[in-house]
Design a protein around this motif. Structure first.
Motif, PDB file in Angstrom:
ATOM      1  N   UNK A   5      29.889  51.614 -50.018  1.00 16.87           N
ATOM      2  CA  UNK A   5      31.158  52.200 -49.694  1.00 16.87           C
ATOM      3  C   UNK A   5      32.160  51.112 -49.271  1.00 16.87           C
ATOM      4  N   UNK A   6      31.881  50.196 -48.365  1.00 14.36           N
ATOM      5  CA  UNK A   6      32.608  49.295 -47.584  1.00 14.36           C
ATOM      6  C   UNK A   6      32.635  48.231 -48.755  1.00 14.36           C
ATOM      7  N   UNK A   7      32.028  47.884 -49.569  1.00 16.18           N
ATOM      8  CA  UNK A   7      32.064  46.677 -50.397  1.00 16.18           C
ATOM      9  C   UNK A   7      33.148  47.493 -51.552  1.00 16.18           C
ATOM     10  N   UNK A   8      32.934  48.266 -52.008  1.00 17.23           N
ATOM     11  CA  UNK A   8      34.048  49.099 -52.976  1.00 17.23           C
ATOM     12  C   UNK A   8      35.383  48.995 -52.409  1.00 17.23           C
ATOM     13  N   UNK A   9      35.447  49.412 -51.225  1.00 27.13           N
ATOM     14  CA  UNK A   9      36.737  49.478 -50.368  1.00 27.13           C
ATOM     15  C   UNK A   9      37.245  48.100 -50.168  1.00 27.13           C
ATOM     16  N   UNK A  10      36.465  47.123 -50.127  1.00 26.05           N
ATOM     17  CA  UNK A  10      37.057  45.622 -49.661  1.00 26.05           C
ATOM     18  C   UNK A  10      37.486  45.375 -51.079  1.00 26.05           C
ATOM     19  N   UNK A  11      36.820  45.507 -52.253  1.00 23.89           N
ATOM     20  CA  UNK A  11      37.416  44.992 -53.427  1.00 23.89           C
ATOM     21  C   UNK A  11      38.692  45.726 -53.990  1.00 23.89           C
ATOM     22  N   UNK A  12      38.534  47.092 -53.579  1.00 24.88           N
ATOM     23  CA  UNK A  12      39.862  47.729 -53.990  1.00 24.88           C
ATOM     24  C   UNK A  12      40.924  47.170 -53.161  1.00 24.88           C
ATOM     25  N   UNK A 115      33.608  65.561 -42.984  1.00 24.16           N
ATOM     26  CA  UNK A 115      34.856  64.950 -42.130  1.00 24.16           C
ATOM     27  C   UNK A 115      36.148  64.989 -42.968  1.00 24.16           C
ATOM     28  N   UNK A 116      35.899  64.476 -44.152  1.00 24.28           N
ATOM     29  CA  UNK A 116      37.216  64.155 -45.092  1.00 24.28           C
ATOM     30  C   UNK A 116      37.733  65.446 -45.372  1.00 24.28           C
ATOM     31  N   UNK A 117      36.855  66.380 -45.754  1.00 18.31           N
ATOM     32  CA  UNK A 117      37.360  67.984 -46.062  1.00 18.31           C
ATOM     33  C   UNK A 117      37.919  68.548 -44.878  1.00 18.31           C
ATOM     34  N   UNK A 118      37.421  68.252 -44.017  1.00 19.29           N
ATOM     35  CA  UNK A 118      38.187  68.927 -42.590  1.00 19.29           C
ATOM     36  C   UNK A 118      39.486  68.462 -42.169  1.00 19.29           C
ATOM     37  N   UNK A 119      39.532  67.159 -42.568  1.00 18.16           N
ATOM     38  CA  UNK A 119      40.942  66.310 -42.222  1.00 18.16           C
ATOM     39  C   UNK A 119      41.857  66.676 -43.443  1.00 18.16           C
ATOM     40  N   UNK A 120      41.450  67.167 -44.497  1.00 16.65           N
ATOM     41  CA  UNK A 120      42.252  67.646 -45.588  1.00 16.65           C
ATOM     42  C   UNK A 120      42.732  66.684 -46.456  1.00 16.65           C
ATOM     43  N   UNK A 121      41.588  65.757 -46.927  1.00 19.47           N
ATOM     44  CA  UNK A 121      42.242  64.682 -48.049  1.00 19.47           C
ATOM     45  C   UNK A 121      42.447  65.239 -49.124  1.00 19.47           C
ATOM     46  N   UNK A 122      43.327  64.412 -49.879  1.00 16.57           N
ATOM     47  CA  UNK A 122      43.512  64.878 -51.367  1.00 16.57           C
ATOM     48  C   UNK A 122      42.317  64.923 -52.196  1.00 16.57           C
ATOM     49  N   UNK A 123      41.584  63.784 -52.107  1.00 22.51           N
ATOM     50  CA  UNK A 123      40.496  63.574 -53.247  1.00 22.51           C
ATOM     51  C   UNK A 123      39.323  62.900 -52.552  1.00 22.51           C
ATOM     52  N   UNK A 124      38.198  63.256 -52.770  1.00 22.28           N
ATOM     53  CA  UNK A 124      36.983  62.756 -52.550  1.00 22.28           C
ATOM     54  C   UNK A 124      36.255  61.953 -53.472  1.00 22.28           C
ATOM     55  N   UNK A 125      36.046  60.853 -53.233  1.00 27.07           N
ATOM     56  CA  UNK A 125      35.356  60.016 -54.284  1.00 27.07           C
ATOM     57  C   UNK A 125      33.787  59.670 -53.957  1.00 27.07           C
ATOM     58  N   UNK A 126      32.695  60.322 -54.632  1.00 28.80           N
ATOM     59  CA  UNK A 126      31.400  60.129 -54.188  1.00 28.80           C
ATOM     60  C   UNK A 126      30.789  58.950 -55.045  1.00 28.80           C
ATOM     61  N   UNK A 127      30.526  57.929 -54.163  1.00 31.51           N
ATOM     62  CA  UNK A 127      29.957  56.486 -54.683  1.00 31.51           C
ATOM     63  C   UNK A 127      28.572  56.972 -55.339  1.00 31.51           C
TER      64      UNK A 127
END
Length: 171
Positions: A5-12, A115-127
Motif C-alpha cells: 500500500x505504501x509503495x503504491x502510494x509513493x509511486x502515485x 475507517x475509510x467508509x466511516x470517514x466518508x471517502x469517495x472511493x476505496x481501492x483494494x490492493x
C-alpha cells in the motif's frame, strides 16, 4: 501488512505531485500521532510540507486547523496520509477536501476499510494480492537481490510464501 500500500502510494505521489500546487506525504500517521503531539504534530507536518510554513508560531490544535483551512483554501493540494489506524486520527487532524482548492485530493492509506467508509471517502481501492510468480519474484528480490531462487533455498522460499499467504513482505 506487506501488500504494498505504501509503495503504491509513493509511486502515485511521485507521478502526480507535480500537478498540484501544495503536496504532502505524511508517512505513518499512526506513529507520528502517538509520538509527536497527537494531531498537532501531524498538522505541523502538513503545513511544513505543503506551505513550507514555519511551525514555531503554532502552539495549539485550533491555530493549526485554522491555518490549514485558510492557507490551503484556494490551493490545488495533494495529501497522502499513510497508515491511519483510527478514525479519531482523521477527525482530529481536521483536513477536509471541501477546505481545499478545486481539484484537490486526499488519499488515506489504512489496513482497515471500515475507517475509510466511516470517514466518508469517495472511493476505496483494494490492493490486489500478487500472483504466485510475482510474489516469488518480489521475495527473491528482497531476500537475495536476485529475480530468481537460489537453488539451495528453493524449499525454504516455497515454505515462506505459503506461510505468509503470498504476501512476501509480511514477514
Amino acid at each position: 501488512g506487506g501488500m504494498g500500500k505504501t509503495t503504491l502510494a509513493t509511486v502515485l505521489y511521485d507521478r502526480i505531485s507535480q500537478q498540484f500546487v501544495a503536496c504532502c506525504f505524511i508517512d505513518d500517521v499512526s506513529k507520528n500521532y502517538r509520538l509527536h503531539d497527537g494531531p498537532l504534530g501531524v498538522q505541523k507536518q502538513i503545513l511544513d510540507q505543503t506551505l513550507g510554513q514555519d511551525n514555531h508560531q503554532i502552539h495549539n490544535h485550533y491555530s493549526a486547523t485554522n491555518l490549514i483551512r485558510c492557507r490551503l483554501s484556494r490551493q490545488k493540494a495533494l495529501m497522502i496520509l499513510d497508515n491511519v489506524d483510527h478514525i479519531e486520527q482523521l477527525e482530529k487532524i481536521a483536513v477536509h477536501r471541501e477546505w481545499l482548492g478545486a481539484g484537490s485530493r486526499i488519499i488515506i492509506i489504512s489496513r482497515d476499510e471500515h475507517i475509510l467508509k466511516q470517514y466518508g471517502v469517495d472511493a476505496v481501492y483494494q490492493v490486489p494480492l500478487l500472483d504466485s510468480t510475482n510474489s516469488l519474484q518480489l521475495l527473491c528480490r528482497k531476500a537475495f537481490k536476485l529475480d530468481h531462487i537460489l537453488n539451495s533455498y528453493e524449499e525454504l522460499v516455497k515454505y515462506i510464501l505459503n506461510y505468509v499467504n503470498g504476501l512476501p513482505l509480511a514477514f
